[in-house]
Scaffold this motif. Structure first.
Motif, PDB file in Angstrom:
ATOM      1  N   HIS B  75       0.830  -1.214   0.000  1.00 47.51           N
ATOM      2  CA  HIS B  75       0.000   0.000   0.000  1.00 47.51           C
ATOM      3  C   HIS B  75       0.861   1.260   0.000  1.00 47.51           C
ATOM      4  O   HIS B  75       0.428   2.299  -0.487  1.00 47.51           O
ATOM      5  CB  HIS B  75      -0.913   0.012   1.225  1.00 47.51           C
ATOM      6  CG  HIS B  75      -2.058  -0.940   1.112  1.00 47.51           C
ATOM      7  ND1 HIS B  75      -1.949  -2.259   1.495  1.00 47.51           N
ATOM      8  CD2 HIS B  75      -3.317  -0.791   0.638  1.00 47.51           C
ATOM      9  CE1 HIS B  75      -3.101  -2.864   1.274  1.00 47.51           C
ATOM     10  NE2 HIS B  75      -3.953  -2.004   0.748  1.00 47.51           N
ATOM     11  N   ALA B  76       2.060   1.150   0.578  1.00 42.37           N
ATOM     12  CA  ALA B  76       2.920   2.336   0.674  1.00 42.37           C
ATOM     13  C   ALA B  76       3.292   2.870  -0.710  1.00 42.37           C
ATOM     14  O   ALA B  76       3.478   4.067  -0.896  1.00 42.37           O
ATOM     15  CB  ALA B  76       4.174   2.001   1.473  1.00 42.37           C
ATOM     16  N   ASP B  77       3.375   1.961  -1.686  1.00 42.77           N
ATOM     17  CA  ASP B  77       3.723   2.402  -3.048  1.00 42.77           C
ATOM     18  C   ASP B  77       2.585   3.192  -3.700  1.00 42.77           C
ATOM     19  O   ASP B  77       2.788   3.867  -4.700  1.00 42.77           O
ATOM     20  CB  ASP B  77       4.035   1.185  -3.928  1.00 42.77           C
ATOM     21  CG  ASP B  77       5.287   0.459  -3.450  1.00 42.77           C
ATOM     22  OD1 ASP B  77       6.021   1.061  -2.647  1.00 42.77           O
ATOM     23  OD2 ASP B  77       5.503  -0.689  -3.869  1.00 42.77           O
ATOM     24  N   LEU B  78       1.397   3.042  -3.139  1.00 41.69           N
ATOM     25  CA  LEU B  78       0.224   3.632  -3.789  1.00 41.69           C
ATOM     26  C   LEU B  78      -0.407   4.745  -2.964  1.00 41.69           C
ATOM     27  O   LEU B  78      -1.567   5.084  -3.145  1.00 41.69           O
ATOM     28  CB  LEU B  78      -0.833   2.533  -4.027  1.00 41.69           C
ATOM     29  CG  LEU B  78      -0.350   1.311  -4.811  1.00 41.69           C
ATOM     30  CD1 LEU B  78      -1.410   0.220  -4.779  1.00 41.69           C
ATOM     31  CD2 LEU B  78      -0.040   1.700  -6.251  1.00 41.69           C
ATOM     32  N   PHE B  79       0.363   5.305  -2.033  1.00 38.90           N
ATOM     33  CA  PHE B  79      -0.220   6.274  -1.095  1.00 38.90           C
ATOM     34  C   PHE B  79      -0.895   7.433  -1.797  1.00 38.90           C
ATOM     35  O   PHE B  79      -1.904   7.962  -1.340  1.00 38.90           O
ATOM     36  CB  PHE B  79       0.844   6.786  -0.114  1.00 38.90           C
ATOM     37  CG  PHE B  79       1.882   7.660  -0.735  1.00 38.90           C
ATOM     38  CD1 PHE B  79       1.655   9.005  -0.893  1.00 38.90           C
ATOM     39  CD2 PHE B  79       3.098   7.136  -1.176  1.00 38.90           C
ATOM     40  CE1 PHE B  79       2.614   9.827  -1.466  1.00 38.90           C
ATOM     41  CE2 PHE B  79       4.053   7.937  -1.745  1.00 38.90           C
ATOM     42  CZ  PHE B  79       3.809   9.289  -1.888  1.00 38.90           C
ATOM     43  N   TRP B  80      -0.352   7.850  -2.933  1.00 37.45           N
ATOM     44  CA  TRP B  80      -0.874   9.056  -3.578  1.00 37.45           C
ATOM     45  C   TRP B  80      -2.271   8.860  -4.149  1.00 37.45           C
ATOM     46  O   TRP B  80      -2.990   9.810  -4.403  1.00 37.45           O
ATOM     47  CB  TRP B  80       0.090   9.547  -4.652  1.00 37.45           C
ATOM     48  CG  TRP B  80       0.382   8.540  -5.727  1.00 37.45           C
ATOM     49  CD1 TRP B  80       1.281   7.523  -5.663  1.00 37.45           C
ATOM     50  CD2 TRP B  80      -0.243   8.443  -6.991  1.00 37.45           C
ATOM     51  NE1 TRP B  80       1.269   6.803  -6.811  1.00 37.45           N
ATOM     52  CE2 TRP B  80       0.347   7.343  -7.655  1.00 37.45           C
ATOM     53  CE3 TRP B  80      -1.228   9.183  -7.647  1.00 37.45           C
ATOM     54  CZ2 TRP B  80      -0.048   6.961  -8.936  1.00 37.45           C
ATOM     55  CZ3 TRP B  80      -1.604   8.802  -8.925  1.00 37.45           C
ATOM     56  CH2 TRP B  80      -1.016   7.700  -9.552  1.00 37.45           C
ATOM     57  N   ARG B  81      -2.691   7.578  -4.283  1.00 32.36           N
ATOM     58  CA  ARG B  81      -4.058   7.338  -4.772  1.00 32.36           C
ATOM     59  C   ARG B  81      -5.103   7.700  -3.721  1.00 32.36           C
ATOM     60  O   ARG B  81      -6.274   7.834  -4.032  1.00 32.36           O
ATOM     61  CB  ARG B  81      -4.231   5.870  -5.160  1.00 32.36           C
ATOM     62  CG  ARG B  81      -3.453   5.501  -6.394  1.00 32.36           C
ATOM     63  CD  ARG B  81      -3.876   4.152  -6.908  1.00 32.36           C
ATOM     64  NE  ARG B  81      -3.021   3.724  -7.996  1.00 32.36           N
ATOM     65  CZ  ARG B  81      -3.068   2.522  -8.522  1.00 32.36           C
ATOM     66  NH1 ARG B  81      -3.913   1.619  -8.046  1.00 32.36           N
ATOM     67  NH2 ARG B  81      -2.265   2.195  -9.516  1.00 32.36           N
ATOM     68  N   GLU B  82      -4.658   7.834  -2.457  1.00 28.06           N
ATOM     69  CA  GLU B  82      -5.597   8.178  -1.392  1.00 28.06           C
ATOM     70  C   GLU B  82      -6.128   9.603  -1.536  1.00 28.06           C
ATOM     71  O   GLU B  82      -7.060   9.992  -0.861  1.00 28.06           O
ATOM     72  CB  GLU B  82      -4.935   8.011  -0.020  1.00 28.06           C
ATOM     73  CG  GLU B  82      -4.715   6.569   0.359  1.00 28.06           C
ATOM     74  CD  GLU B  82      -4.063   6.419   1.729  1.00 28.06           C
ATOM     75  OE1 GLU B  82      -4.299   7.277   2.586  1.00 28.06           O
ATOM     76  OE2 GLU B  82      -3.329   5.439   1.914  1.00 28.06           O
ATOM     77  N   LEU B  83      -5.502  10.379  -2.412  1.00 28.31           N
ATOM     78  CA  LEU B  83      -5.970  11.752  -2.610  1.00 28.31           C
ATOM     79  C   LEU B  83      -7.333  11.777  -3.274  1.00 28.31           C
ATOM     80  O   LEU B  83      -8.050  12.770  -3.199  1.00 28.31           O
ATOM     81  CB  LEU B  83      -4.963  12.537  -3.459  1.00 28.31           C
ATOM     82  CG  LEU B  83      -3.642  12.831  -2.749  1.00 28.31           C
ATOM     83  CD1 LEU B  83      -2.613  13.303  -3.735  1.00 28.31           C
ATOM     84  CD2 LEU B  83      -3.858  13.862  -1.664  1.00 28.31           C
TER      85      LEU B  83
END
Lengths: 430, 155
Positions: B75-83
């Protein structure tokens, strides 16, 4: 009313309206209002910094400062993230169970931390957990704020109104434990039951997303267990120090400052880094507020209103307690409950002084504290924690409107105030 | 030389653009920062490249390093999708990203001083109406200064 009293009241009312409507930065408002009172000679210039009743209440300021430093260091240990994620995992994605778990953590933390800090610690974890479960975070955030305002009422240090009341009325940490904690525990239990019908329609259960929550690694939140142990030991000593007030006769503010110093030593952290954790605008706001209220006391406004209140109450002190409880719950909900408490405290002091015995006088203080604390749930702007939670939610794309919060807040305030009223009657007047 | 002499045209983004797209514009264009303009092409924000992560990383993780540590690697690789649906306009209130602007007739010293003061490698150039006409990058500024300076004698 004299000309100076009228001028002080006019300045105060304008400032209060500006604070309540949040049109202007509230720190600027209190500083300008306090400055205007000083310029017009409405406050005793030589006593602003030295009078407990007509100037700044340094016990409140330094208690807040000490606790801000203590909490600022503890939160860096990662203990809150650990607990919140642990709780979320135990819920296994079941909405009501998750809600109760998060609320319980919030309510247990809030008597020892200020409500704003509690929300700033719990809300981000909630957003992460809800994001993983692909469920809306709004009901959980709202419930946490409500739980935080209820839990904070339990102790002297849990909610700013309690700090102001404790200092003004000379009530100790133990007094709050004996008189406030029992009813807060009962009310919180009732609130958790109420949450089922209150939020049921918003609950969503995604069993296929539970694995996403289970992937969170709560153990990584705490990197230094020895540091955590040292910090918790200092916190325990601070709470013990509050509890031993009647033996040690050391003011809570001094205990908090000593605790803050000890915390800096055991955490081996830089003083400048620690001071960044202090909310200086909040402290300045309190100082300005005390000067404004000092102006009202000095010019006789408080005495006039206090006189009316005493005349109205007569010997009906249960009526006075009822009016204080419900009046505070309503007024505190529409204005920020901190300035409301600071303004009303001298009036309640006058009322309590007229009580036939100290027990009845204290009953008025407890009614006032319960009303002021629970009023924080009344509307979205009634307490700072509410505003902070709405801000965090908005920044993360989970907007909570004023009315969305308030429609839950009104129900909870009604329940908590009615229960508190029953408690006040049974314990002090039956 | 003046700012207009060394200004270049750079891609801009609008306040309604999703954050993810704006970051793509910056990465693909190899820009030193992001320029956000309103519908009348007036600069509303300038986000230096070094500061773009302050937009991309959700506040929760920035303010709470312990929370960031709990996120597993996948999930850390995809953190920016949380925006999610956040747009660049949602950050307009941030005082950190007030646009660093100069008029077209600003000298290179003025541009350099502004870059130094605001810690930004990107300054926008505007006309009298405040409309964007170009931008000066740090690379462009240093290049221009180097070319206009007499050779430094070697020891």
């Amino acid at each position: 009313m004299t000309l100076s009293a009228t001028a002080a009241l006019a300045i105060f009312v304008v400032a209060f309206v500006l604070i309540a409507t949040e049109k202007v930065d509230k720190v600027k408002v209190v500083l300008i209002a306090a400055g205007a009172m000083a310029l017009l000679g409405l406050i005793p210039g030589d006593e602003v910094f030295f009078s407990e009743h007509e100037g700044i209440d340094w016990n409140v300021i330094f208690l807040l400062l000490g606790m801000m430093i203590i909490v600022g260091i503890i939160k860096q240990t990662g203990i809150f993230d650990y607990l919140a994620i642990w709780a979320a995992k135990r819920s296994r994605g079941r909405p009501y169970r998750l809600l109760v778990m998060l609320m319980a953590i919030t309510a247990i933390a809030s008597p020892f931390l200020d409500n704003v800090t509690t929300i700033m610690l719990v809300a981000p974890v909630t957003l992460v957990v809800c994001g993983r479960l692909q469920i809306p975070a709004q009901p959980y955030l709202i419930a946490e704020v409500l739980a935080s305002n209820i839990g904070g009422a339990a102790t002297l240090i849990g909610d700013p109104p309690n700090i102001i009341i404790g200092s003004r009325a000379g009530l100790s940490f133990n007094d709050f434990l004996v008189h406030m904690t029992p009813i807060v525990v009962i009310i919180f239990a009732a609130f958790t039951l109420l949450c089922w019908p209150l939020f049921r329609r918003s609950f969503r259960y995604n069993p296929d997303r539970v694995a996403e929550v289970m992937a969170l690694q709560e153990s990584r939140a705490i990197t230094d267990r020895a540091l955590l142990a040292r910090c918790l030991a200092v916190l325990a000593l601070v709470i013990l120090g509050f509890g031993l007030h009647s033996v040690l006769h050391v003011e809570p503010s001094i205990v908090a400052l000593l605790g803050a110093g000890a915390m800096i030593l055991v955490a081996r952290t830089e003083v400048n880094d620690v001071l960044k954790e202090v909310e200086w605008p909040t402290l300045v706001f309190f100082m300005g507020l005390f000067v404004m209220v000092g102006g009202l006391v000095h010019t006789g406004v408080i005495e006039t209103f206090g006189g009316w209140a005493v005349e109205t109450v007569g010997d009906n002190f249960f009526g006075a307690a009822t009016a204080l409880l419900f009046g505070s719950a309503v007024l505190g909900a529409f204005f920020d409950n901190i300035p409301y408490t600071a303004t009303m405290a001298p009036i309640v002091e006058g009322l309590a002084a007229e009580a036939p015995d100290p027990g009845t006088g204290r009953a008025l203080w407890w009614s006032f504290a319960l009303g002021a604390d629970f009023s924080g749930n009344g509307t979205a702007v009634a307490a700072s924690a509410n505003v902070v939670a709405l801000g965090i939610a908005a920044r993360n794309g989970q907007r909570i409107s004023f009315w969305e919060f308030t429609r839950y807040g009104i129900i909870v305030t009604l329940l908590t105030t009615l229960m508190a009223w029953g408690y006040v009657y049974l314990r002090y007047f039956a | 030389m003046q700012a207009r002499d060394i200004a270049i045209q750079v891609p801009t983004v609008a306040t309604g653009d999703p954050v993810a797209r704006t970051v793509q514009v910056m990465a693909l264009g190899r820009l030193p920062g992001l320029i956000v303009v309103d519908e009348r092409r007036r600069p509303r924000m300038v986000v230096p490249g070094t500061q773009v992560l302050r937009i991309l990383v959700p506040n929760s993780y920035q303010e709470d390093p312990a929370l960031a540590r709990t996120v597993d690697e996948a999930h850390a690789d995809l953190f920016w999708r949380e925006l999610g649906g956040l747009t660049i306009g949602d950050f307009l209130d941030s005082r950190d990203f007030r646009p660093a602007t100069v008029r077209e007739d600003a000298t290179l010293l003025e541009v350099a001083a502004l870059m130094a003061r605001r810690c930004t490698p990107l300054v926008v150039v505007v006309d009298r109406d405040g409309t964007l006409t170009g931008a000066v990058t740090l690379e462009r500024l240093l290049g221009s200064l180097a070319l206009s300076t007499p050779d430094v004698p070697e020891d």
